[in-house]
Write an enzyme that holds these catalytic residues in place. Structure first.
Site, PDB file in Angstrom:
ATOM      1  N   GLY A   1       0.814  -1.204   0.000  1.00 55.20           N
ATOM      2  CA  GLY A   1       0.000   0.000   0.000  1.00 55.20           C
ATOM      3  C   GLY A   1       0.851   1.259   0.000  1.00 55.20           C
ATOM      4  O   GLY A   1       2.086   1.209  -0.017  1.00 55.20           O
TER       5      GLY A   1
ATOM      6  N   ARG B   1       2.130   1.274   3.982  1.00 60.19           N
ATOM      7  CA  ARG B   1       2.682   0.051   4.558  1.00 60.19           C
ATOM      8  C   ARG B   1       2.601  -1.109   3.570  1.00 60.19           C
ATOM      9  O   ARG B   1       1.728  -1.139   2.705  1.00 60.19           O
ATOM     10  CB  ARG B   1       1.930  -0.335   5.842  1.00 60.19           C
ATOM     11  CG  ARG B   1       2.067   0.629   6.994  1.00 60.19           C
ATOM     12  CD  ARG B   1       1.538   0.014   8.282  1.00 60.19           C
ATOM     13  NE  ARG B   1       0.164  -0.447   8.138  1.00 60.19           N
ATOM     14  CZ  ARG B   1      -0.402  -1.367   8.930  1.00 60.19           C
ATOM     15  NH1 ARG B   1       0.315  -1.940   9.894  1.00 60.19           N
ATOM     16  NH2 ARG B   1      -1.663  -1.710   8.758  1.00 60.19           N
TER      17      ARG B   1
ATOM     18  N   ASP C   1      -5.956  -3.347  -4.690  1.00 66.29           N
ATOM     19  CA  ASP C   1      -6.309  -3.530  -3.281  1.00 66.29           C
ATOM     20  C   ASP C   1      -7.818  -3.575  -3.094  1.00 66.29           C
ATOM     21  O   ASP C   1      -8.337  -4.403  -2.320  1.00 66.29           O
ATOM     22  CB  ASP C   1      -5.683  -2.433  -2.415  1.00 66.29           C
ATOM     23  CG  ASP C   1      -5.994  -1.025  -2.898  1.00 66.29           C
ATOM     24  OD1 ASP C   1      -6.469  -0.838  -4.046  1.00 66.29           O
ATOM     25  OD2 ASP C   1      -5.728  -0.070  -2.128  1.00 66.29           O
TER      26      ASP C   1
END
Length: 238
Positions: A8, A11, A98
């Site tokens: 991401g 992180r 995601d």
């Protein structure tokens, strides 16, 4: 055995799954992607599936450090359909990997209509109907990004560290409450479209999920590792 990696903006999260449970998981700052090799040294031989929204340099770094360690390495990209989820985005591949992984993970958990909320650097709010059709969603700045934007783009507003109040009476609380109300309002307005459907609920994941959960007025469930779970579900379908 599957290894899931979610790269991401802030992180990189990873987990090792044996087909029934998580054996290990961890996270590090995306800027420290090179340190992922230390975790990879401990991973068993397995199929690796990655979703990456952190840019091409991060993708290249992850692919390079996995080279020679694992023979089956693939990056998830959104498609028209996968794992019981149908993608109605105007251009299906433009949906973030995601978000697509989270939708796949949600479908594996629920057969009812749901709202999939990933609260991280950005907050995404995606609607999945009872038939597994992705009906569309929102992208907005995450809670911390909203606070940072006010601090960096206004002359007299600080990076607030107040508390949530229904009637804020100081600047710190006003900023914190305003940023949270914006997040909550987006989620609750989107949920209203499915609120009367049997078993409808909101699935919350991400670093800021617990902060939103404390104030939501709709049925919700906090889900750890929803994106990673979606990646494992996708890996099992290959």
């Amino acid at each position: 055995m599957n290894i899931a990696i979610d790269a991401g903006n802030s992180r990189i999260k990873w987990g090792v799954h044996d087909g029934s449970r998580w054996l290990d998981n961890g996270a590090l700052a995306t800027a420290d992607v090179a340190w992922l090799s230390e975790a990879a040294d401990e991973w068993p031989a397995a199929r690796v599936v990655i979703c990456n929204v952190a840019g091409s340099e991060v993708a290249t770094s992850i692919a390079a450090l996995l080279a020679g360690r694992h023979s089956q390495v693939s990056f998830l990209h959104a498609s028209a359909e996968a794992c019981g989820v149908r993608n109605t985005y105007e251009h299906p591949r433009q949906l973030g990997a995601d978000r697509w992984a989270a939708l796949i993970g949600a479908r594996a958990l629920l057969g009812s209509a749901c709202l999939v909320v990933c609260a991280g650097t950005a907050t995404t709010v995606d609607r999945l109907d009872a038939a597994g059709v992705f009906r569309g969603g929102l992208i907005l700045p995450g809670y911390d990004l909203m606070r940072a934007a006010l601090a960096s783009n206004t002359a007299q507003l600080p990076l607030a560290d107040g508390v949530f109040r229904s009637e804020p009476r100081n600047t710190m609380d006003a900023i914190v409450s305003g940023c949270l109300q914006a997040q909550l309002g987006a989620v609750e307005r989107m949920f209203s479209a499915i609120a009367t459907e049997p078993g409808a609920r909101c699935l919350l994941t991400g670093g800021a999920a617990a902060r939103l959960a404390a104030h939501l007025c709709i049925p919700f469930q906090l889900i750890d590792h929803l994106i990673l779970s979606g990646l494992v579900r996708y890996a099992e379908s290959l």
